[in-house]
Write an enzyme that holds these catalytic residues in place. Structure first.
Site, PDB file in Angstrom:
ATOM      1  N   LYS A   1      -5.389   5.920   6.854  1.00 13.50           N
ATOM      2  CA  LYS A   1      -4.764   4.676   6.643  1.00 13.50           C
ATOM      3  C   LYS A   1      -3.089   5.157   6.435  1.00 13.50           C
ATOM      4  CE  LYS A   1      -3.872   2.176   2.501  1.00 13.50           C
ATOM      5  NZ  LYS A   1      -2.505   2.108   2.263  1.00 13.50           N
ATOM      6  N   ASN A   2      -3.020   5.947   5.526  1.00 13.81           N
ATOM      7  CA  ASN A   2      -1.654   6.271   5.118  1.00 13.81           C
ATOM      8  C   ASN A   2      -0.964   7.125   6.391  1.00 13.81           C
ATOM      9  OD1 ASN A   2      -1.614   5.148   2.898  1.00 13.81           O
ATOM     10  ND2 ASN A   2      -2.045   6.892   1.669  1.00 13.81           N
TER      11      ASN A   2
ATOM     12  N   CYS B   1       5.132  -3.575  -7.248  1.00 10.22           N
ATOM     13  CA  CYS B   1       3.829  -3.907  -6.961  1.00 10.22           C
ATOM     14  C   CYS B   1       2.950  -3.716  -8.033  1.00 10.22           C
ATOM     15  CB  CYS B   1       3.500  -3.252  -5.722  1.00 10.22           C
ATOM     16  SG  CYS B   1       2.772  -1.560  -5.935  1.00 10.22           S
TER      17      CYS B   1
ATOM     18  N   ARG C   1       8.265   1.297  -7.848  1.00  6.44           N
ATOM     19  CA  ARG C   1       8.165   1.679  -6.328  1.00  6.44           C
ATOM     20  C   ARG C   1       9.701   1.444  -6.009  1.00  6.44           C
ATOM     21  NH1 ARG C   1       2.421   0.850  -3.648  1.00  6.44           N
ATOM     22  NH2 ARG C   1       3.068   2.802  -2.733  1.00  6.44           N
TER      23      ARG C   1
ATOM     24  N   ASP D   1      -3.849   8.890  -5.201  1.00 11.86           N
ATOM     25  CA  ASP D   1      -4.746   7.972  -4.422  1.00 11.86           C
ATOM     26  C   ASP D   1      -6.208   8.209  -4.812  1.00 11.86           C
ATOM     27  OD1 ASP D   1      -2.718   6.287  -3.478  1.00 11.86           O
ATOM     28  OD2 ASP D   1      -2.878   7.209  -1.479  1.00 11.86           O
TER      29      ASP D   1
ATOM     30  N   ARG E   1      -7.601  -3.648   3.084  1.00 13.33           N
ATOM     31  CA  ARG E   1      -6.348  -2.965   3.449  1.00 13.33           C
ATOM     32  C   ARG E   1      -6.784  -1.327   3.712  1.00 13.33           C
ATOM     33  NH1 ARG E   1      -2.691  -2.937  -0.599  1.00 13.33           N
ATOM     34  NH2 ARG E   1      -1.405  -1.438   1.111  1.00 13.33           N
TER      35      ARG E   1
HETATM   36  C1  UD1 Z   1       2.917   7.451  -2.917  1.00 10.94           C
HETATM   37  C2  UD1 Z   1       2.153   8.619  -2.973  1.00 10.94           C
HETATM   38  C3  UD1 Z   1       1.519   8.880  -1.895  1.00 10.94           C
HETATM   39  C4  UD1 Z   1       0.328   7.434  -2.060  1.00 10.94           C
HETATM   40  C5  UD1 Z   1       0.963   6.263  -1.994  1.00 10.94           C
HETATM   41  C6  UD1 Z   1       0.035   5.236  -2.170  1.00 10.94           C
HETATM   42  C7  UD1 Z   1       2.887  10.822  -3.865  1.00 10.94           C
HETATM   43  C8  UD1 Z   1       4.003  11.802  -3.919  1.00 10.94           C
HETATM   44  N1  UD1 Z   1       3.020   9.824  -3.180  1.00 10.94           N
HETATM   45  O1  UD1 Z   1       3.209   7.287  -1.686  1.00 10.94           O
HETATM   46  O2  UD1 Z   1       0.415  10.313  -2.088  1.00 10.94           O
HETATM   47  O3  UD1 Z   1      -0.564   7.584  -0.704  1.00 10.94           O
HETATM   48  O4  UD1 Z   1       1.982   6.374  -2.842  1.00 10.94           O
HETATM   49  O5  UD1 Z   1      -0.479   4.931  -3.289  1.00 10.94           O
HETATM   50  O6  UD1 Z   1       1.824  10.986  -4.406  1.00 10.94           O
HETATM   51  N2  UD1 Z   1      10.441   7.227  -5.930  1.00 10.94           N
HETATM   52  C9  UD1 Z   1      11.764   6.795  -6.152  1.00 10.94           C
HETATM   53  N3  UD1 Z   1      12.676   6.396  -5.111  1.00 10.94           N
HETATM   54  C10 UD1 Z   1      12.279   6.074  -4.067  1.00 10.94           C
HETATM   55  C11 UD1 Z   1      10.819   6.528  -3.451  1.00 10.94           C
HETATM   56  C12 UD1 Z   1      10.062   7.119  -4.549  1.00 10.94           C
HETATM   57  O7  UD1 Z   1      12.127   6.908  -7.298  1.00 10.94           O
HETATM   58  O8  UD1 Z   1      13.133   5.643  -2.948  1.00 10.94           O
HETATM   59  C13 UD1 Z   1       9.498   7.735  -6.762  1.00 10.94           C
HETATM   60  C14 UD1 Z   1       8.437   6.892  -6.781  1.00 10.94           C
HETATM   61  O9  UD1 Z   1       8.491   5.795  -7.998  1.00 10.94           O
HETATM   62  C15 UD1 Z   1       7.298   7.706  -7.374  1.00 10.94           C
HETATM   63  C16 UD1 Z   1       7.511   9.107  -6.625  1.00 10.94           C
HETATM   64  O10 UD1 Z   1       9.038   8.844  -6.402  1.00 10.94           O
HETATM   65  O11 UD1 Z   1       7.262   7.993  -8.890  1.00 10.94           O
HETATM   66  C17 UD1 Z   1       6.753   9.225  -5.252  1.00 10.94           C
HETATM   67  O12 UD1 Z   1       6.731   8.074  -4.502  1.00 10.94           O
HETATM   68  P1  UD1 Z   1       6.781   7.833  -3.021  1.00 10.94           P
HETATM   69  O13 UD1 Z   1       6.063   9.364  -2.491  1.00 10.94           O
HETATM   70  O14 UD1 Z   1       7.792   7.662  -2.399  1.00 10.94           O
HETATM   71  O15 UD1 Z   1       5.622   6.675  -2.851  1.00 10.94           O
HETATM   72  P2  UD1 Z   1       4.807   6.491  -1.531  1.00 10.94           P
HETATM   73  O16 UD1 Z   1       5.615   6.814  -0.458  1.00 10.94           O
HETATM   74  O17 UD1 Z   1       4.303   4.905  -1.941  1.00 10.94           O
END
Ligand code: UD1
Length: 427
Positions: free
Chosen positions: A22-23, A123, A128, A313, A405
């Site tokens: 999915k990812n 969410c 996020r 995850d 999903r």
């Molecule tokens: C994250 C997970 C990913 C998982 C997905 C769904 C990590 C590093 N990332 O990806 O493995 O598949 O959720 O569950 O494990 N952050 C900020 N600012 C930003 C973006 C992120 O502060 O603009 C912070 C987030 O709050 C979080 C960290 O960075 O603490 C990692 O987030 P990110 O990897 O961007 O989240 P996803 O891409 O959703």
């Protein structure tokens, strides 16, 4: 609304196919916007989010053609053609359903010079933010404005230009967005402290197949030399490591033996040693990974971290497994601030878990008992399914749309290996 009913206590045994990730799919789909030629993705999982992403691409004027739409087909093939982009706006109604929509920002900006994307908001698992996505794009020259709940981004005249980005924390989404923008920017871009998740490697390889110049793939330093245009390609989505890890937990909690077809020890990454320590055995075979649990389960200590660390995850599924392990476990969540929504539901099934700050202390109990439960996110829902497979009596998991999903034909796959599980309609 549909529910999943599980009568627990059946030992799982047999072959279980692992779907496309999915990812990975959700970052490969927006890559189609980077070229006016068709991009064909194979091994796409049949998931609600993939369909939603297809609709989002249609909004921009891209055509999507899917083969393998019969219910019996695993691994669909989708050809996307964005030869003309007619809109550069991702509306609220789609983005609120699927956070991954934010990944169209980089490609639209790179290709069209403008993009307007609804802000995804928080969410169920946390706040996020997207500030790192925006800072990364600003480093490529984009001007960004936040108004009325939308991100409005504009490239400078002449288009995006290469830049140097040092991410203060590892972000999967921000790395993907900036990488997709940088491949069409003028000159060289360096992304430092880039995420190294296998799904990012998959994206980078697909971009290279489309004509992008990227070095350092799979490392924390990505070097991109922008090109004028990308061309079409055909690319197969990698297998889903989280789905594989989830079914490994399902096999282990029931004391069964599953051949996860298409999976390997390498695919599971650092989830594997944690599960091994818990008493799960893995054996690479010709067409997949054989998972069994020859003896008892033992408590473990694990902390989530970006790849190559233990995946956030997988935290909820590991916790479900640890509820019936001998001894205590300490699981610490470092990526998201609120990713313990499954804890009170597991407790309703008899689990003994205490959350203090970012850590959950799990004391193994001899058995779980079935109960009606519901969860507010995808992986939490899967942890309840895993617990339900081992619990005594009947478990009803509500809000099945979360599972739809992220897990392709969950109940079919589990039925085929001996689980007593079905989808029932209920309110
Ligand atoms: C994250 C997970 C990913 C998982 C997905 C769904 C990590 C590093 N990332 O990806 O493995 O598949 O959720 O569950 O494990 N952050 C900020 N600012 C930003 C973006 C992120 O502060 O603009 C912070 C987030 O709050 C979080 C960290 O960075 O603490 C990692 O987030 P990110 O990897 O961007 O989240 P996803 O891409 O959703």
């Amino acid at each position: 609304m549909d529910q999943i009913r599980i009568a627990g206590g059946k030992t799982l045994k047999g072959r279980l196919p692992i779907s496309g990730a999915k990812n990975a799919a959700l970052t490969l789909l927006p890559a189609a916007l980077l070229t006016d030629e068709p991009l064909t993705l194979r091994n796409l999982p049949r998931l609600a989010d993939v369909d939603t992403f297809g609709h989002l691409l249609n909004q921009f004027g891209a055509s999507t053609h899917t083969q393998g739409s019969r219910p019996e087909d695993f691994g669909r093939v989708m050809t996307m053609s964005a030869n003309r982009i007619t809109s550069t706006t991702a509306p609220y109604d789609i983005v609120r359903k699927m956070r991954a929509s934010i990944l169209v920002l980089g490609p639209l900006l790179a290709r069209e010079g403008v993009a307007t994307v609804s802000q995804p908001g928080g969410c169920a698992i946390g706040n996020r933010p997207i500030d790192l996505h925006l800072k990364g794009l600003e480093a490529l020259g984009a001007e960004i404005e936040l108004t009325s709940g939308y991100v409005r981004a504009r490239a400078p005249s002449g288009g995006l230009r290469g830049g140097r980005i040092i991410f203060p924390v590892v972000s999967v989404g921000a790395t993907e967005n900036v990488l997709m923008a940088a491949v069409l920017a003028r000159g060289e871009t360096v992304i430092e402290n880039a995420a190294r998740e296998p799904e990012i490697v998959d994206l980078a390889r697909c971009l290279v197949a489309m004509g992008a110049h990227i070095e350092g793939i799979g490392t924390e330093r990505l070097l991109v030399e922008g090109v004028d245009r990308l061309h079409g390609a055909t690319y197969a989505v990698m297998p889903d490591r989280i789905e594989a890890g989830s079914y490994a937990c399902a096999a282990a909690i029931t004391g069964g033996e599953l051949l996860l077809v298409g999976a390997s020890r390498e695919l599971l990454g650092s989830s594997l040693p944690v599960l091994e320590e818990a008493g799960v055995r893995f054996e690479d075979q010709r067409d997949g990974l054989l998972v069994s649990r020859p003896d008892g389960l033992h408590g473990v200590t694990a902390q989530t971290a970006p790849w190559p660390g233990f995946a956030t995850d997988m935290q909820a599924q590991l916790m479900a497994l640890m509820t019936v392990a001998e001894g205590a476990s300490v699981l610490t969540e470092t990526i998201f601030e609120n990713r313990y929504m499954h804890v009170p539901e597991l407790a309703r099934m008899g689990a003994d878990i205490t959350v203090r700050g970012r850590s959950a202390f799990v004391r193994g109990v001899p058995k779980l008992t079935g109960a009606p439960v519901m969860a507010t996110d995808l992986r939490a829902s899967m942890s309840l399914v895993i617990a339900g497979l081992a619990a005594e009596g009947e478990t009803i998991v509500r809000r099945v749309y979360h599972l739809d999903r992220g897990y392709e034909r969950l109940e079919e796959k589990l039925q085929a290996v001996g689980a007593d599980i079905e989808r029932v309609s209920g309110d």
